[in-house]
Design a protein around this motif. Structure first.
Motif, short mmCIF file in Angstrom:
data_model
loop_
_atom_site.label_atom_id
_atom_site.label_comp_id
_atom_site.label_asym_id
_atom_site.label_seq_id
_atom_site.Cartn_x
_atom_site.Cartn_y
_atom_site.Cartn_z
N GLU A 107 38.23 -13.35 -2.81
CA GLU A 107 38.59 -11.99 -3.20
C GLU A 107 38.47 -11.81 -4.73
OE1 GLU A 107 42.65 -10.77 -2.63
OE2 GLU A 107 42.07 -8.69 -2.30
N ALA A 108 38.85 -12.86 -5.48
CA ALA A 108 38.74 -12.78 -6.94
C ALA A 108 37.29 -12.67 -7.38
CB ALA A 108 39.39 -14.00 -7.57
N ILE A 109 36.39 -13.42 -6.71
CA ILE A 109 34.95 -13.33 -7.04
C ILE A 109 34.41 -11.95 -6.69
CG2 ILE A 109 32.67 -14.22 -6.43
CD1 ILE A 109 33.96 -17.00 -6.16
N ASN A 110 34.79 -11.45 -5.52
CA ASN A 110 34.34 -10.10 -5.12
C ASN A 110 34.88 -9.04 -6.07
OD1 ASN A 110 32.95 -11.17 -2.99
ND2 ASN A 110 34.54 -10.72 -1.47
N ASP A 111 36.09 -9.29 -6.62
CA ASP A 111 36.69 -8.33 -7.55
C ASP A 111 35.83 -8.15 -8.80
OD1 ASP A 111 38.98 -6.68 -8.47
OD2 ASP A 111 39.18 -8.27 -9.98
N ILE A 112 35.11 -9.23 -9.18
CA ILE A 112 34.25 -9.15 -10.37
C ILE A 112 33.21 -8.05 -10.21
CG2 ILE A 112 32.51 -10.40 -11.71
CD1 ILE A 112 34.10 -12.96 -11.18
N ASN A 113 32.70 -7.92 -8.98
CA ASN A 113 31.62 -6.95 -8.77
C ASN A 113 32.09 -5.49 -8.75
OD1 ASN A 113 30.11 -9.47 -6.94
ND2 ASN A 113 28.98 -8.37 -8.51
N LEU A 114 33.40 -5.30 -8.94
CA LEU A 114 33.88 -3.92 -9.09
C LEU A 114 33.66 -3.41 -10.51
CD1 LEU A 114 37.22 -4.13 -7.04
CD2 LEU A 114 35.02 -3.17 -6.33
N HIS A 115 33.41 -4.35 -11.45
CA HIS A 115 33.17 -3.92 -12.83
C HIS A 115 32.00 -4.66 -13.47
CE1 HIS A 115 35.12 -7.63 -14.34
NE2 HIS A 115 35.94 -7.47 -13.32
N PHE A 116 31.31 -5.49 -12.68
CA PHE A 116 30.16 -6.24 -13.21
C PHE A 116 28.97 -5.93 -12.31
CE2 PHE A 116 27.76 -10.26 -13.94
CZ PHE A 116 27.63 -10.14 -15.32
N ASP A 117 27.82 -5.62 -12.92
CA ASP A 117 26.73 -5.02 -12.15
C ASP A 117 25.89 -5.99 -11.33
OD1 ASP A 117 25.82 -6.20 -14.41
OD2 ASP A 117 24.37 -4.65 -14.95
N LYS A 118 26.02 -7.32 -11.55
CA LYS A 118 25.18 -8.27 -10.81
C LYS A 118 26.01 -9.09 -9.83
CE LYS A 118 21.83 -8.74 -14.57
NZ LYS A 118 20.72 -8.09 -13.88
N LYS A 119 25.35 -9.54 -8.77
CA LYS A 119 26.01 -10.34 -7.75
C LYS A 119 26.24 -11.77 -8.26
CE LYS A 119 27.07 -11.66 -3.43
NZ LYS A 119 27.46 -13.02 -3.77
N ILE A 120 27.50 -12.25 -8.20
CA ILE A 120 27.83 -13.60 -8.66
C ILE A 120 27.13 -14.64 -7.80
CG2 ILE A 120 29.68 -15.28 -8.93
CD1 ILE A 120 29.65 -13.13 -11.07
N ASN A 145 23.09 -14.34 -19.48
CA ASN A 145 22.71 -12.95 -19.73
C ASN A 145 21.26 -12.93 -20.21
OD1 ASN A 145 23.17 -10.22 -19.83
ND2 ASN A 145 23.89 -10.25 -21.95
N PRO A 146 20.30 -12.70 -19.30
CA PRO A 146 18.89 -12.77 -19.71
C PRO A 146 18.57 -11.75 -20.80
CG PRO A 146 19.11 -12.09 -17.41
CD PRO A 146 20.48 -12.31 -17.91
N PRO A 147 17.59 -12.08 -21.68
CA PRO A 147 17.26 -11.17 -22.78
C PRO A 147 16.97 -9.75 -22.34
CG PRO A 147 16.10 -13.24 -23.01
CD PRO A 147 16.77 -13.28 -21.67
N SER A 148 16.34 -9.61 -21.17
CA SER A 148 15.96 -8.27 -20.72
C SER A 148 17.16 -7.40 -20.46
CB SER A 148 15.10 -8.37 -19.45
OG SER A 148 15.82 -9.03 -18.43
N SER A 149 18.30 -8.05 -20.11
CA SER A 149 19.49 -7.26 -19.80
C SER A 149 20.54 -7.36 -20.88
CB SER A 149 20.09 -7.72 -18.46
OG SER A 149 20.48 -9.08 -18.56
N ALA A 150 20.25 -8.17 -21.94
CA ALA A 150 21.25 -8.39 -22.97
C ALA A 150 21.65 -7.10 -23.65
CB ALA A 150 20.72 -9.38 -24.01
N ASN A 151 20.72 -6.17 -23.78
CA ASN A 151 21.03 -4.93 -24.49
C ASN A 151 21.69 -3.88 -23.61
OD1 ASN A 151 19.96 -5.86 -26.91
ND2 ASN A 151 17.87 -5.32 -26.27
N SER A 152 21.51 -4.09 -22.29
CA SER A 152 22.09 -3.09 -21.40
C SER A 152 23.38 -3.53 -20.76
CB SER A 152 21.09 -2.75 -20.29
OG SER A 152 20.79 -3.92 -19.56
N ASN A 153 23.60 -4.85 -20.67
CA ASN A 153 24.76 -5.36 -19.95
C ASN A 153 25.90 -5.66 -20.91
OD1 ASN A 153 26.51 -6.42 -18.17
ND2 ASN A 153 25.42 -8.36 -17.90
N ASN A 154 26.79 -4.74 -21.09
CA ASN A 154 27.94 -4.97 -21.95
C ASN A 154 29.24 -4.61 -21.25
OD1 ASN A 154 27.77 -2.27 -21.86
ND2 ASN A 154 27.39 -1.97 -24.06
#
Length: 424
Positions: free
Chosen positions: A97-110, A65-74
């Protein structure tokens, strides 16, 4: 002449300008993109865990979680938004499918290319891992050299959440302690590609690394008041697989025996009871119950297969060079007789470790985790053609003997310890 020189200077300047424009265009893309993906749009994974729950594949990632996004990515964690790592999780019928499922609630591409470690939950390991490993061989992002370990008695996501080391991420911490293998033979580090090689051996079953959670005493007085113990991760021991499913575990001491058998010892220590002994009525060596430690400098194991009256016999011959590292008893290590006794005691201990591991393989697991079939194939190819198909039934019944020759080449910085002169 002057006109010609002026023209050449203009052409040179034009070439430099064109070069700078082209360089800035292509080089800047290398900095800001990874594999065609913008760096601020990807989630760099340092550790990957796979479990099976209710028939579904569960993938848990440790993401930087880079510092620039640490405050916004929760979105993936309920903890403080300033933490350096987050742990998104997804479910599906397949790993992808499980990895793609992450991107339904996580803003960055795994992004998996920086993950050095794959943890497999114990339940999944018992079920069998091969059908879920295809993704890691077929996809272009996962690394073939990432280590694979089994979460002993736990889910993979139980391990990933443990805070360890000096503020390190779990993935980096585990990767570093697995790389301590040359200094401690009680564990093993094996990569994803190495596991797959087992499937092409004539007869051999894999032994891979393990990780388990242990609780140790908290030594920080202030923190100890709130939390007396702290969870740490331990990689001692090994997981014995039968092709692709978990059959059982080798203990830490049994892994020393295993690494001797397959000649993978790179270092580490041997601890053994110091035997008592005397010569002409004078004690030359310590009393039973005290311990001696030697450091392994070099070890080489040769295995020989002999056949007599149709019976297969395995000889394990180990040549060991060690350095005396610690004596709990008042012993003058400059005495050649003392050194000889210590060498014998060390050889006896190594023989016990190897025998205990071979016995477990033969009597409990009833399978060859030691490449013994490969040795038979190499030394007796005609015999192997006859018995290869039945090796699984033959291996538990073969006889063996272990021969260890220890040579102490160093005694440390002192010969006579201070406790030789103690008065009680």
């Amino acid at each position: 002449m002057k006109e010609m020189m002026k023209t050449n200077k203009t052409i040179n300047k034009l070439i430099i300008v064109i070069y700078l424009v082209i360089s800035s265009t292509f080089l800047s893309s290398c900095v800001t993109e990874i594999g065609g993906k913008e760096i601020d749009r990807i989630a760099i994974v340092t550790l990957l865990g796979i479990d099976i729950e209710d028939g579904k594949v569960v993938v848990t990632c440790e993401v930087v979680n880079p510092p620039s996004s640490a405050n916004s990515n929760n979105s993936a964690s309920s903890n403080s938004s300033s933490q350096s790592f987050v742990y998104p999780q997804g479910k599906g019928d397949t790993v992808r499918e499980a990895i793609n499922d992450i991107n339904l609630h996580f803003d960055k591409k795994i992004f998996l290319s920086h993950s050095n470690l794959l943890i497999i939950g114990e339940e999944l390991a018992k079920r069998g891992i091969t059908d879920l490993m295809d993704f890691f061989m077929r996809d272009n992002e996962p690394r073939e050299d990432m280590y694979v370990v089994v979460a002993k008695g736990a889910k993979a996501y139980d391990i990933i959440g443990v805070k360890v080391g000096a503020g390190k991420a779990t993935g980096n911490y585990l990767y570093d302690i697995l790389n301590n293998f040359p200094y401690n033979a009680k564990s093993i580090n094996i990569s994803f590609a190495e596991i797959y090689r087992y499937f092409y051996d004539v007869s051999n079953e894999p032994v891979i690394g393990v990780v388990q959670i242990k609780e140790v005493k908290q030594f920080d007085v202030e923190i100890q008041k709130k939390e007396p113990t702290i969870k740490v991760l331990d990689v001692s021991g090994g997981a014995a697989l039968k092709r692709d499913y978990l059959l059982g575990y080798f203990t830490a001491d049994e892994m020393i025996g295993f690494n001797f058998i397959v000649s993978k010892i790179r270092g580490g220590s041997i601890v053994f009871r110091t035997p008592d002994g005397s010569k002409e009525g004078v004690s030359i060596i310590g009393e039973d119950g005290k311990f001696t430690t030697v450091n392994i400098i070099k070890s080489k194991t040769k295995r020989h297969i002999s056949v007599k009256d149709g019976e297969i016999h395995l000889s394990v011959n180990v040549k060991l060079r060690v350095e005396l590292n610690e004596l709990n008893q008042a012993i003058n290590a400059s005495n050649p007789e003392t050194i000889s006794r210590i060498e014998e005691a060390c050889s006896k201990k190594v023989k016990e470790l190897i025998s205990a591991t071979l016995d477990k393989g033969q009597k409990e697991f009833k399978q060859d985790n030691f490449s013994t079939g490969v040795v038979v194939h190499q030394q007796h190819p005609k015999l192997w053609k006859e018995i290869g198909k039945n090796w699984e039934e033959i291996f538990p019944e073969i006889s063996y003997d272990v021969n260890v020759e220890t040579t102490m080449v160093k005694s440390g910085l002192i010969n006579t310890p201070a406790n030789v002169r103690k008065r009680r």
